[in-house]
Scaffold this active site. Structure first.
Site, PDB file in Angstrom:
ATOM      1  CD  GLU A  44      -2.972  -1.309   0.386  1.00 29.24           C
ATOM      2  OE1 GLU A  44      -3.097  -0.420  -0.486  1.00 29.24           O
ATOM      3  OE2 GLU A  44      -3.702  -2.304   0.460  1.00 29.24           O
TER       4      GLU A  44
HETATM    5  C1  FAD Z   1       3.222  -9.749   0.050  1.00 26.75           C
HETATM    6  C2  FAD Z   1       3.012  -8.628  -0.924  1.00 26.75           C
HETATM    7  C3  FAD Z   1       1.750  -8.392  -1.435  1.00 26.75           C
HETATM    8  C4  FAD Z   1       1.565  -7.387  -2.379  1.00 26.75           C
HETATM    9  N1  FAD Z   1       0.317  -7.213  -2.946  1.00 26.75           N
HETATM   10  C5  FAD Z   1       0.200  -6.391  -4.026  1.00 26.75           C
HETATM   11  C6  FAD Z   1      -1.020  -6.356  -4.780  1.00 26.75           C
HETATM   12  O1  FAD Z   1      -1.994  -7.021  -4.451  1.00 26.75           O
HETATM   13  N2  FAD Z   1      -1.058  -5.552  -5.877  1.00 26.75           N
HETATM   14  C7  FAD Z   1      -0.003  -4.794  -6.272  1.00 26.75           C
HETATM   15  O2  FAD Z   1      -0.121  -4.103  -7.278  1.00 26.75           O
HETATM   16  N3  FAD Z   1       1.155  -4.789  -5.570  1.00 26.75           N
HETATM   17  C8  FAD Z   1       1.286  -5.579  -4.475  1.00 26.75           C
HETATM   18  N4  FAD Z   1       2.470  -5.619  -3.772  1.00 26.75           N
HETATM   19  C9  FAD Z   1       3.583  -4.787  -4.204  1.00 26.75           C
HETATM   20  C10 FAD Z   1       3.911  -3.671  -3.221  1.00 26.75           C
HETATM   21  O3  FAD Z   1       2.925  -2.692  -3.270  1.00 26.75           O
HETATM   22  C11 FAD Z   1       5.319  -3.160  -3.586  1.00 26.75           C
HETATM   23  O4  FAD Z   1       6.222  -4.166  -3.177  1.00 26.75           O
HETATM   24  C12 FAD Z   1       5.642  -1.833  -2.941  1.00 26.75           C
HETATM   25  O5  FAD Z   1       4.874  -0.815  -3.503  1.00 26.75           O
HETATM   26  C13 FAD Z   1       7.125  -1.467  -3.078  1.00 26.75           C
HETATM   27  O6  FAD Z   1       7.585  -1.618  -4.373  1.00 26.75           O
HETATM   28  P1  FAD Z   1       8.929  -2.434  -4.630  1.00 26.75           P
HETATM   29  O7  FAD Z   1       8.788  -3.747  -3.967  1.00 26.75           O
HETATM   30  O8  FAD Z   1       9.193  -2.435  -6.079  1.00 26.75           O
HETATM   31  O9  FAD Z   1      10.038  -1.629  -3.874  1.00 26.75           O
HETATM   32  P2  FAD Z   1      10.875  -0.390  -4.441  1.00 26.75           P
HETATM   33  O10 FAD Z   1       9.952   0.625  -5.003  1.00 26.75           O
HETATM   34  O11 FAD Z   1      11.969  -0.904  -5.311  1.00 26.75           O
HETATM   35  O12 FAD Z   1      11.492   0.195  -3.111  1.00 26.75           O
HETATM   36  C14 FAD Z   1      12.692  -0.307  -2.503  1.00 26.75           C
HETATM   37  C15 FAD Z   1      13.052   0.637  -1.351  1.00 26.75           C
HETATM   38  O13 FAD Z   1      13.337   1.952  -1.874  1.00 26.75           O
HETATM   39  C16 FAD Z   1      12.497   2.904  -1.262  1.00 26.75           C
HETATM   40  N5  FAD Z   1      12.129   3.933  -2.223  1.00 26.75           N
HETATM   41  C17 FAD Z   1      11.622   3.773  -3.460  1.00 26.75           C
HETATM   42  N6  FAD Z   1      11.379   4.954  -4.022  1.00 26.75           N
HETATM   43  C18 FAD Z   1      11.724   5.887  -3.124  1.00 26.75           C
HETATM   44  C19 FAD Z   1      11.710   7.319  -3.104  1.00 26.75           C
HETATM   45  N7  FAD Z   1      11.235   8.045  -4.117  1.00 26.75           N
HETATM   46  N8  FAD Z   1      12.175   7.937  -2.013  1.00 26.75           N
HETATM   47  C20 FAD Z   1      12.636   7.250  -0.943  1.00 26.75           C
HETATM   48  N9  FAD Z   1      12.673   5.919  -0.905  1.00 26.75           N
HETATM   49  C21 FAD Z   1      12.216   5.237  -1.976  1.00 26.75           C
HETATM   50  C22 FAD Z   1      11.277   2.107  -0.781  1.00 26.75           C
HETATM   51  O14 FAD Z   1      10.586   2.765   0.250  1.00 26.75           O
HETATM   52  C23 FAD Z   1      11.931   0.804  -0.354  1.00 26.75           C
HETATM   53  O15 FAD Z   1      12.435   0.943   0.942  1.00 26.75           O
HETATM   54  C24 FAD Z   1       2.650  -6.579  -2.783  1.00 26.75           C
HETATM   55  C25 FAD Z   1       3.923  -6.808  -2.236  1.00 26.75           C
HETATM   56  C26 FAD Z   1       4.113  -7.825  -1.337  1.00 26.75           C
HETATM   57  C27 FAD Z   1       5.506  -8.082  -0.819  1.00 26.75           C
END
Ligand code: FAD
Length: 594
Positions: free
Chosen positions: A404
């Site tokens: 989220e």
């Molecule tokens: C169990 C699980 C269920 C999920 N369910 C869904 C679902 O139903 N539908 C769906 O669409 N998605 C879903 N997700 C995806 C989830 O919303 C994403 O994992 C999340 O938004 C983070 O994206 P990412 O994993 O690519 O991390 P990244 O965006 O790569 O982030 C990696 C790190 O960098 C930080 N970061 C990134 N950008 C910035 C910035 N601009 N400034 C500062 N810090 C930053 C982040 O906070 C994090 O600490 C799910 C994920 C999991 C693990």
């Protein structure tokens, strides 16, 4: 309803709010606790007895549990009756979210289905789309999923590569791409999929059925926690999506995605509350059974401290959760009175409170992490055993800081959204800040003689607001447009805003409770408030001093530091005894019931 009284999102920074104008959980209707009990009974009778099977993702079990929940009406709480739902208020939706929150992986599956999996179609769908899909999602005949994240597009959600192009006969969009981390992917019948049409810069949204040829769902991911929740990648290989399945207009997908995330965030704030209450109760019960050194461990001050801290964080989170829930309900009603259709009125009402949604998401998920950690600690070695629920709660909690919108992204949103709303003219943040800055040399703590208990607390809250305002003003002036690159300072401000909102919500709740029940009934709540305000003062002081020291070269730093010391000073109190009284009450009742 007096429309002008509704608080704008973020406006709590500049407006003084009266206790009578906030909603508190002690004002639930007669029906709401009955709905809450239905949720609790469902977990006790249907979920907990099969929790190990859920953890091992027994095939077919989760969808069958969701269908049973659907038969009881638990999936249609937010859906109007004409689409087979129960059309309950937002407060009730949050209460259901809270109670189901104690359901571990089941809670994630249910919340994803009835929230992000169903509501995009409810809020943005055409009448035909609602009749076709929402009527079945509301009962559990269909299960829903929300597909935004891609391997290269996580926090930067608009950067996805999934593509849609119109077929030559104009009847279909041909969908190609890949989504990952999709909750309920293993069994969802209906997916809201975000993709870019041709070379569009922004996303569009589509309703995709699992059975459409070319939809391929990978096996479930192996995860640290919420092991019973299905999470998988989904591939779209030349999937023909009927043109009538576009959700909203072309290019409206990103807005839909963000609005739905605001909703998801705020509901997560309620959800984690249920989970925190469950772990805390488990910890209290264990502390009342386990003896060491010939006495129950619940008699030790160190254990009482943990129980009290967990209770304070849970109670204060709860105060903020239901306060904003009712604000949202009021805005939804106002929107409807102004002629908006229910779906639009709802999502506009919910996404208006974007600042508070982000606050609840971050504060709530971090409260839960604190609670599960300390609850586990109270269990000692047994806490580390996979035999008990407590270990599951610890692992399951962690995801809440990631999905989220990560807590990093949400912290940025707290400040960014408030500043944008202020610049749009929703409230006068910069004017108020300027006024304080202009009088900074003569600033006092505004203490009056013979202040009452609540007058004193309100003065503190007002002073904390002043600190935040002068910090926003100073940081904006110092960094100008480059402030968006100063995430550490923005984090300082976000942390202060969160603490402030939660403390103010707690203060108004306790004051209102006293007016409802009398002074003799609220002494324990006053203890909670005393400790909370005392802690908030030092947190705000630390965050603001850190921020000021980051404004190197800013002319007014010394004045700011002086002002911070005046504005964050609070009267000391015996917080050790206050915490003990809180813990003793819970230990005596052998559960968290405040
Ligand atoms: C169990 C699980 C269920 C999920 N369910 C869904 C679902 O139903 N539908 C769906 O669409 N998605 C879903 N997700 C995806 C989830 O919303 C994403 O994992 C999340 O938004 C983070 O994206 P990412 O994993 O690519 O991390 P990244 O965006 O790569 O982030 C990696 C790190 O960098 C930080 N970061 C990134 N950008 C910035 C910035 N601009 N400034 C500062 N810090 C930053 C982040 O906070 C994090 O600490 C799910 C994920 C999991 C693990």
């Amino acid at each position: 309803m007096e429309q002008q009284k509704l608080l704008k999102s973020g406006e709590f920074l500049v407006r003084e709010i009266e206790a009578k104008d906030v909603f508190i959980p002690e004002e639930f209707s007669e029906e709401q606790p009955m709905i809450a009990q239905t949720c609790k009974d469902f977990l006790e009778t249907e979920v907990y007895p099969v929790i190990d099977k859920i953890e091992h993702a027994e095939p077919g079990l989760m969808p069958s549990l969701l269908k049973k929940a659907g038969e009881l009406g638990l999936l249609g709480i937010a859906i109007p009756e004409q689409y087979n739902g129960f059309g309950q208020s937002f407060v009730t939706q949050m209460l259901v979210g809270e109670k189901i929150g104690a359901g571990y992986s089941f809670s994630v599956a249910l919340m994803a289905h009835s929230g992000i999996g169903t509501l995009p179609i409810m809020y943005y769908g055409t009448e035909e789309q609602r009749q076709k899909y929402v009527t079945k999602l509301a009962t559990g005949e269909y299960i829903g999923a929300y597909c935004l994240t891609e391997p290269g597009a996580g926090s930067d959600a608009n950067s996805g590569k999934t593509n849609a192009r119109l077929s030559e006969d104009g009847k279909y969009y041909i969908l190609n791409g890949q989504k990952m981390w999709i909750t309920n992917a293993g069994f969802a019948d209906v997916q809201t999929v975000f993709a870019k049409i041709d070379n569009d810069r922004v996303l569009s949204a589509f309703i995709v059925e699992r059975n459409y040829p070319g939809v391929v769902v990978n096996p479930d991911e192996k995860k640290m926690g919420i092991k019973g929740s299905s999470t998988a990648q989904i591939f779209y290989n030349d999937v023909k999506v009927p043109v009538e399945n576009m959700l909203g207009k072309r290019g409206e997908g990103f807005r839909i995605a963000l609005s739905i995330l605001h909703m998801g965030r705020i509901k997560l704030g309620a959800n984690v509350l249920g989970s925190a209450k469950k772990s805390l109760t488990d910890a209290i019960k264990y502390a009342n059974e386990r003896k060491q050194f010939n006495v129950l461990i619940s008699t030790f001050g160190a254990i009482k401290y943990k129980i009290a801290e967990m209770a304070i964080k849970t109670f204060t989170t709860e105060s903020a959760v239901y306060r904003v829930s009712k604000d949202i309900d009021d805005l939804i009603h106002q929107n409807i009175e102004n002629g908006m259709e229910y779906g639009k009125a709802s999502i506009e009402g919910i996404s208006h409170y974007a600042v508070e949604a982000a606050i609840l998401k971050v504060y709530g998920s971090e409260t839960l992490d604190y609670v599960v950690d300390e609850a586990l600690q109270i269990h000692g070695g047994m806490g580390y055993s996979a035999e008990l629920f407590i270990e599951k709660g610890y692992r399951d909690s962690r995801i809440n800081r990631i999905f989220e919108g990560t807590n990093e992204i949400n912290r940025l949103l707290v400040v960014d959204t408030a500043m944008k709303r202020a610049m749009k003219g929703d409230f006068d943040l910069f004017g108020e800040a300027e006024k304080i800055m202009n009088s900074i040399d003569s600033l006092t703590d505004s203490k009056k003689n013979n202040e009452s208990y609540y007058e004193e607390k309100k003065r503190y809250i007002k002073n904390f607001k002043k600190v935040i305002l002068i910090l926003i003003d100073a940081a904006s002036k110092h960094f100008e447009r480059k402030i968006i690159d100063e995430q550490e300072v923005l984090n300082n401000i976000a942390n202060m805003m969160m603490e402030l909102y939660v403390s103010e919500s707690t203060l108004l709740r306790v004051e209102k409770l006293e007016s409802m029940k009398g002074a003799s009934s609220v002494s324990i709540y006053k203890d909670i408030l005393d400790v909370n305000i005392y802690d908030t003062a030092s947190k705000i002081q630390k965050e603001s001093i850190d921020a000021v020291n980051s404004l190197e070269g800013f002319a007014s730093c010394d004045k700011l530091l002086k002002a911070i010391n005046i504005l964050t000073a609070v009267r000391g109190c015996n917080i050790k005894e206050a915490r003990r009284r809180i813990a003793n009450k819970l230990i005596e009742e052998n559960c968290y019931k405040l």
